[in-house]
Write a protein that holds these residues in place. Structure first.
Motif, short mmCIF file in Angstrom:
data_model
loop_
_atom_site.label_atom_id
_atom_site.label_comp_id
_atom_site.label_asym_id
_atom_site.label_seq_id
_atom_site.Cartn_x
_atom_site.Cartn_y
_atom_site.Cartn_z
N MET A 23 0.83 -1.21 0.00
CA MET A 23 0.00 0.00 0.00
C MET A 23 0.86 1.25 0.00
SD MET A 23 -2.91 1.07 2.76
CE MET A 23 -3.76 2.64 2.66
N HIS A 24 1.77 1.37 1.01
CA HIS A 24 2.68 2.50 1.08
C HIS A 24 4.09 1.98 0.83
CE1 HIS A 24 -0.67 4.56 2.94
NE2 HIS A 24 -0.72 3.62 3.86
N SER A 25 4.84 2.66 -0.01
CA SER A 25 6.19 2.21 -0.28
C SER A 25 7.06 3.39 -0.64
CB SER A 25 6.22 1.19 -1.43
OG SER A 25 7.53 0.78 -1.68
N ALA A 26 8.28 3.37 -0.13
CA ALA A 26 9.25 4.39 -0.49
C ALA A 26 10.57 3.70 -0.76
CB ALA A 26 9.41 5.42 0.64
N ARG A 27 11.12 3.92 -1.93
CA ARG A 27 12.40 3.32 -2.28
C ARG A 27 13.43 4.42 -2.46
NH1 ARG A 27 11.84 -2.01 -6.05
NH2 ARG A 27 10.19 -3.01 -4.87
N ILE B 8 -0.90 2.15 8.59
CA ILE B 8 -1.48 3.46 8.88
C ILE B 8 -0.81 4.52 8.00
CG2 ILE B 8 -1.90 5.19 10.64
CD1 ILE B 8 -1.90 2.96 12.70
N ALA B 9 -1.61 5.19 7.17
CA ALA B 9 -1.07 6.14 6.21
C ALA B 9 -0.29 7.27 6.89
CB ALA B 9 -2.20 6.73 5.36
N GLY C 111 3.01 -1.35 3.46
CA GLY C 111 1.76 -1.36 4.19
C GLY C 111 1.47 -2.68 4.87
N THR C 112 2.04 -3.77 4.33
CA THR C 112 1.84 -5.11 4.90
C THR C 112 3.13 -5.90 4.76
OG1 THR C 112 1.16 -6.09 2.79
CG2 THR C 112 -0.58 -5.10 4.18
#
Length: 206
Positions: free
Chosen positions: A1-5, A70-71, A107-108
């Motif tokens: 869901m949320h990802s930062a590379r 959690i966003a 996110g997971t």
């Protein structure tokens, strides 16, 4: 869901990274337990992000994942990483920038494992950790042998709060034997447990 590379590509890992036997870390904030053994979502802790990133870089872990559904928490982690990798913090402290460049957000747990699979050509195996794991557990020595053999990638799963939820442990490919001190007290912070575990698995042996 949320990802930062951020940071290095798979082709840019150094010789130090190769010593880790394709090792990754996932720090879970859900699903984890509270003191009453209920499944909860825990809050992200700034010190965990920094200290685990530094330990991971020191011991050649390829990437570390902060797992939170959690966003707002994911945005906080993004802001912290951004300050130290793209902002003034990285200019003032290049070694901290180098450590945090290898941190991603997911996110997971499933999303984190999928991201790792994108880096890897072979299997990705999960390894549950915890102070109160029950059932058959792999010794640190045996885990070290698997890493040195270089057969696939391994993700060490660490739980915040009071440890990983049972569903995570049950779905893991392996369970790593709990760390033990010299007495009955056994309540290390998660960032301390990460550092000790990494030293046992990939630290230099004379």
């Amino acid at each position: 869901m949320h990802s930062a590379r951020t940071g290095r590509s798979q082709q840019e890992f150094s010789d130090q990274d190769e010593m880790s036997g394709r090792l990754y870390i996932a720090l879970l904030h859900y699903p984890v337990l509270d003191r009453n053994r209920r499944v909860i979502t825990s809050a992200v802790t700034n010190a965990d992000i920094h200290d685990i990133a530094r330990s991971a870089r020191t011991y050649g872990v390829r990437r570390s994942y902060i797992v939170t559904p959690i966003a707002e928490q994911a945005e906080l982690v993004n802001a912290i990483i951004g300050h130290w990798t793209r902002g003034a913090g990285g200019t003032l402290n290049p070694t901290r920038r180098e450590a945090l460049e290898a941190v991603e957000i997911a996110g997971t747990l499933e999303a984190a494992v999928a991201a790792i699979a994108g880096y890897e050509s072979g299997p990705v195996r999960t390894v549950a950790t915890g102070a109160r794991l029950e059932g058959p557990c792999m010794s640190h020595g045996r885990m070290r042998e698997l890493l040195e053999a270089g057969d696939g990638a391994y993700v060490l799963l660490f739980g915040t709060g009071w440890g990983l939820a049972g569903e995570v442990v049950e779905r893991s490919d392996y369970r790593l034997e709990p760390l033990a001190g010299r007495g009955p007290y056994n309540h290390l912070s998660v960032r301390s447990a990460v550092a000790v575990t990494l030293d046992r698995l990939v630290g230099h042996r004379s």
